[in-house]
Motif scaffolding. Structure first.
Motif, PDB file in Angstrom:
ATOM      1  N   THR A  82      44.519  54.031  27.737  1.00 19.65           N
ATOM      2  CA  THR A  82      45.455  54.625  28.689  1.00 19.65           C
ATOM      3  C   THR A  82      45.779  53.608  29.773  1.00 19.65           C
ATOM      4  OG1 THR A  82      43.684  55.577  30.042  1.00 19.65           O
ATOM      5  CG2 THR A  82      44.578  56.955  28.300  1.00 19.65           C
ATOM      6  N   LEU A  83      46.989  53.683  30.250  1.00 22.18           N
ATOM      7  CA  LEU A  83      47.471  52.800  31.316  1.00 22.18           C
ATOM      8  C   LEU A  83      47.769  53.666  32.529  1.00 22.18           C
ATOM      9  CD1 LEU A  83      48.568  50.066  32.345  1.00 22.18           C
ATOM     10  CD2 LEU A  83      50.733  50.632  31.230  1.00 22.18           C
ATOM     11  N   GLN A  84      47.245  53.255  33.676  1.00 23.14           N
ATOM     12  CA  GLN A  84      47.442  54.048  34.886  1.00 23.14           C
ATOM     13  C   GLN A  84      47.877  53.159  36.043  1.00 23.14           C
ATOM     14  OE1 GLN A  84      44.023  56.398  35.979  1.00 23.14           O
ATOM     15  NE2 GLN A  84      44.992  57.201  37.808  1.00 23.14           N
ATOM     16  N   ASP A  85      48.967  53.551  36.686  1.00 20.92           N
ATOM     17  CA  ASP A  85      49.431  52.882  37.899  1.00 20.92           C
ATOM     18  C   ASP A  85      48.858  53.607  39.113  1.00 20.92           C
ATOM     19  OD1 ASP A  85      50.898  50.801  36.844  1.00 20.92           O
ATOM     20  OD2 ASP A  85      52.730  51.966  36.694  1.00 20.92           O
ATOM     21  N   LYS A  86      49.283  53.166  40.284  1.00 18.82           N
ATOM     22  CA  LYS A  86      48.825  53.747  41.547  1.00 18.82           C
ATOM     23  C   LYS A  86      47.303  53.680  41.662  1.00 18.82           C
ATOM     24  CE  LYS A  86      52.913  56.299  42.294  1.00 18.82           C
ATOM     25  NZ  LYS A  86      53.610  57.404  42.768  1.00 18.82           N
ATOM     26  N   ILE A  87      46.807  52.514  41.327  1.00 17.51           N
ATOM     27  CA  ILE A  87      45.385  52.219  41.417  1.00 17.51           C
ATOM     28  C   ILE A  87      45.180  51.281  42.603  1.00 17.51           C
ATOM     29  CG2 ILE A  87      43.479  51.007  40.238  1.00 17.51           C
ATOM     30  CD1 ILE A  87      44.149  53.672  38.972  1.00 17.51           C
ATOM     31  N   MET A  88      44.025  51.384  43.207  1.00 15.12           N
ATOM     32  CA  MET A  88      43.674  50.514  44.323  1.00 15.12           C
ATOM     33  C   MET A  88      42.216  50.085  44.138  1.00 15.12           C
ATOM     34  SD  MET A  88      43.725  51.425  48.419  1.00 15.12           S
ATOM     35  CE  MET A  88      45.271  52.282  48.288  1.00 15.12           C
ATOM     36  N   VAL A  89      41.938  48.832  44.449  1.00 15.05           N
ATOM     37  CA  VAL A  89      40.563  48.325  44.414  1.00 15.05           C
ATOM     38  C   VAL A  89      40.148  48.071  45.859  1.00 15.05           C
ATOM     39  CG1 VAL A  89      39.028  46.492  43.606  1.00 15.05           C
ATOM     40  CG2 VAL A  89      40.927  47.264  42.150  1.00 15.05           C
ATOM     41  N   ILE A  90      39.026  48.663  46.240  1.00 15.71           N
ATOM     42  CA  ILE A  90      38.528  48.538  47.614  1.00 15.71           C
ATOM     43  C   ILE A  90      37.127  47.936  47.558  1.00 15.71           C
ATOM     44  CG2 ILE A  90      37.901  49.783  49.719  1.00 15.71           C
ATOM     45  CD1 ILE A  90      39.816  52.025  48.731  1.00 15.71           C
ATOM     46  N   THR A  91      36.932  46.860  48.307  1.00 19.08           N
ATOM     47  CA  THR A  91      35.619  46.229  48.403  1.00 19.08           C
ATOM     48  C   THR A  91      35.114  46.389  49.826  1.00 19.08           C
ATOM     49  OG1 THR A  91      36.281  44.609  46.725  1.00 19.08           O
ATOM     50  CG2 THR A  91      34.306  44.099  48.017  1.00 19.08           C
ATOM     51  N   GLU A 132      42.946  45.787  47.400  1.00 20.63           N
ATOM     52  CA  GLU A 132      43.890  45.214  46.440  1.00 20.63           C
ATOM     53  C   GLU A 132      44.807  46.337  45.970  1.00 20.63           C
ATOM     54  OE1 GLU A 132      42.403  42.246  43.412  1.00 20.63           O
ATOM     55  OE2 GLU A 132      40.496  43.083  44.121  1.00 20.63           O
ATOM     56  N   LYS A 133      46.090  46.180  46.292  1.00 22.12           N
ATOM     57  CA  LYS A 133      47.090  47.149  45.830  1.00 22.12           C
ATOM     58  C   LYS A 133      47.932  46.484  44.748  1.00 22.12           C
ATOM     59  CE  LYS A 133      47.499  49.888  50.021  1.00 22.12           C
ATOM     60  NZ  LYS A 133      48.418  50.491  50.978  1.00 22.12           N
ATOM     61  N   ASN A 134      48.894  47.215  44.252  1.00 24.43           N
ATOM     62  CA  ASN A 134      49.770  46.716  43.198  1.00 24.43           C
ATOM     63  C   ASN A 134      48.987  46.292  41.963  1.00 24.43           C
ATOM     64  OD1 ASN A 134      52.178  47.100  44.687  1.00 24.43           O
ATOM     65  ND2 ASN A 134      51.732  45.224  45.821  1.00 24.43           N
ATOM     66  N   VAL A 135      48.001  47.107  41.622  1.00 25.69           N
ATOM     67  CA  VAL A 135      47.226  46.860  40.413  1.00 25.69           C
ATOM     68  C   VAL A 135      47.307  48.080  39.510  1.00 25.69           C
ATOM     69  CG1 VAL A 135      45.645  45.219  41.508  1.00 25.69           C
ATOM     70  CG2 VAL A 135      45.053  47.649  41.475  1.00 25.69           C
ATOM     71  N   SER A 136      47.010  47.865  38.245  1.00 27.45           N
ATOM     72  CA  SER A 136      46.994  48.941  37.261  1.00 27.45           C
ATOM     73  C   SER A 136      45.676  48.905  36.507  1.00 27.45           C
ATOM     74  CB  SER A 136      48.152  48.787  36.273  1.00 27.45           C
ATOM     75  OG  SER A 136      49.382  48.917  36.930  1.00 27.45           O
ATOM     76  N   SER A 137      45.356  50.041  35.923  1.00 29.01           N
ATOM     77  CA  SER A 137      44.113  50.174  35.180  1.00 29.01           C
ATOM     78  C   SER A 137      44.404  50.425  33.712  1.00 29.01           C
ATOM     79  CB  SER A 137      43.318  51.352  35.760  1.00 29.01           C
ATOM     80  OG  SER A 137      42.274  51.726  34.901  1.00 29.01           O
ATOM     81  N   LEU A 138      43.694  49.715  32.869  1.00 32.70           N
ATOM     82  CA  LEU A 138      43.687  49.996  31.440  1.00 32.70           C
ATOM     83  C   LEU A 138      42.313  50.571  31.142  1.00 32.70           C
ATOM     84  CD1 LEU A 138      45.262  46.627  30.603  1.00 32.70           C
ATOM     85  CD2 LEU A 138      46.215  48.745  29.739  1.00 32.70           C
ATOM     86  N   HIS A 139      42.286  51.801  30.681  1.00 34.65           N
ATOM     87  CA  HIS A 139      41.019  52.471  30.409  1.00 34.65           C
ATOM     88  C   HIS A 139      40.902  52.606  28.896  1.00 34.65           C
ATOM     89  CE1 HIS A 139      38.067  55.524  32.302  1.00 34.65           C
ATOM     90  NE2 HIS A 139      37.550  54.995  31.226  1.00 34.65           N
ATOM     91  N   ILE A 140      39.862  51.999  28.342  1.00 31.31           N
ATOM     92  CA  ILE A 140      39.675  51.989  26.896  1.00 31.31           C
ATOM     93  C   ILE A 140      38.482  52.882  26.543  1.00 31.31           C
ATOM     94  CG2 ILE A 140      39.272  50.540  24.871  1.00 31.31           C
ATOM     95  CD1 ILE A 140      40.316  48.172  26.625  1.00 31.31           C
ATOM     96  N   PHE A 141      38.756  53.920  25.761  1.00 33.16           N
ATOM     97  CA  PHE A 141      37.713  54.817  25.269  1.00 33.16           C
ATOM     98  C   PHE A 141      37.485  54.467  23.798  1.00 33.16           C
ATOM     99  CE2 PHE A 141      39.950  57.039  28.620  1.00 33.16           C
ATOM    100  CZ  PHE A 141      38.921  57.554  29.395  1.00 33.16           C
ATOM    101  N   SER A 142      36.293  54.012  23.485  1.00 35.90           N
ATOM    102  CA  SER A 142      35.988  53.571  22.120  1.00 35.90           C
ATOM    103  C   SER A 142      34.873  54.414  21.522  1.00 35.90           C
ATOM    104  CB  SER A 142      35.552  52.098  22.141  1.00 35.90           C
ATOM    105  OG  SER A 142      36.514  51.305  22.789  1.00 35.90           O
TER     106      SER A 142
END
Length: 195
Positions: A82-91, A132-142
């Motif tokens: 799955t591909l998801q936009d509107k993701i943010m990474v916060i450290t 970090e904004k303007n990032v997307s997530s690829l979530h792989i379920f295997s």
């Protein structure tokens, strides 16, 4: 008599290949020039007989068949991505309470949160938070089979590398893999993994 016993030549060759994993890929694709690689190893690892090196390489080559690559490709093709936009990474340097996150990685001196922006409207972040904004997530379920399959995450990285996509974050736990990429690369990253 050579200073190196035959068993030690094989050990050296295996160690050399482990330090240069791209050689395994070339072996599995059947495009590795064993004679040329034998000469290269002989020049870099002084004191080893080139014929013994070639023999050890051929043995390792036979062990690293294409069956492993086909198996990994099948596992990836059977995975749900799955591909998801509107993701943010916060450290941050301390835990954030009441944060709805997709993933939290606790490092030695910081915590990295991957969050869905739509589920976190009002964020009360510390001033030293790195966002970090303007990032997307690829979530792989295997399937759970990937837990026992060496090279699965490497195959994912190979595909993204071949599309010249930089991986910002990669979390692999059990049968789930989350990859964070720049939003501008998201569609291409998805295509790379689906190919």
């Amino acid at each position: 008599m050579s200073r190196i016993a035959r068993g030690n030549v094989e050990t050296m060759v295996r160690d050399y290949i482990k330090k240069n994993p791209e050689l395994i890929i070339s072996m599995r694709m059947g495009i590795l020039n064993v004679s040329k690689l034998s000469r290269r190893i002989s020049q870099e690892e002084k004191g080893y007989n080139i014929i013994s090196i070639r023999s050890a390489l051929n043995k390792v080559f036979m062990e690293n068949s294409t069956a492993d690559t086909v198996h990994i490709d099948r596992l990836l093709s059977e995975s749900k991505i799955t591909l998801q936009d509107k993701i943010m990474v916060i450290t941050v340097d301390k835990k954030i309470d009441n944060l709805n996150f997709l993933s939290a990685t606790y490092l030695t001196d910081s915590i990295v949160y991957i969050i869905d922006e739509t589920k976190n409207k009002k964020l009360d972040l510390p001033k030293n938070a790195v966002i970090e904004k303007n990032v997307s997530s690829l979530h792989i379920f295997s399937s759970m089979e990937i837990v026992k399959t060496p090279g699965f995450v490497m195959k994912i990285n190979e595909r993204l590398f071949s599309y010249e996509i930089n991986v910002l974050q990669l979390i692999s736990c059990s049968n789930e893999t989350i990859i964070i990429v720049n939003r501008k690369d998201a569609i291409r990253a998805y295509e790379a993994l689906m190919s």
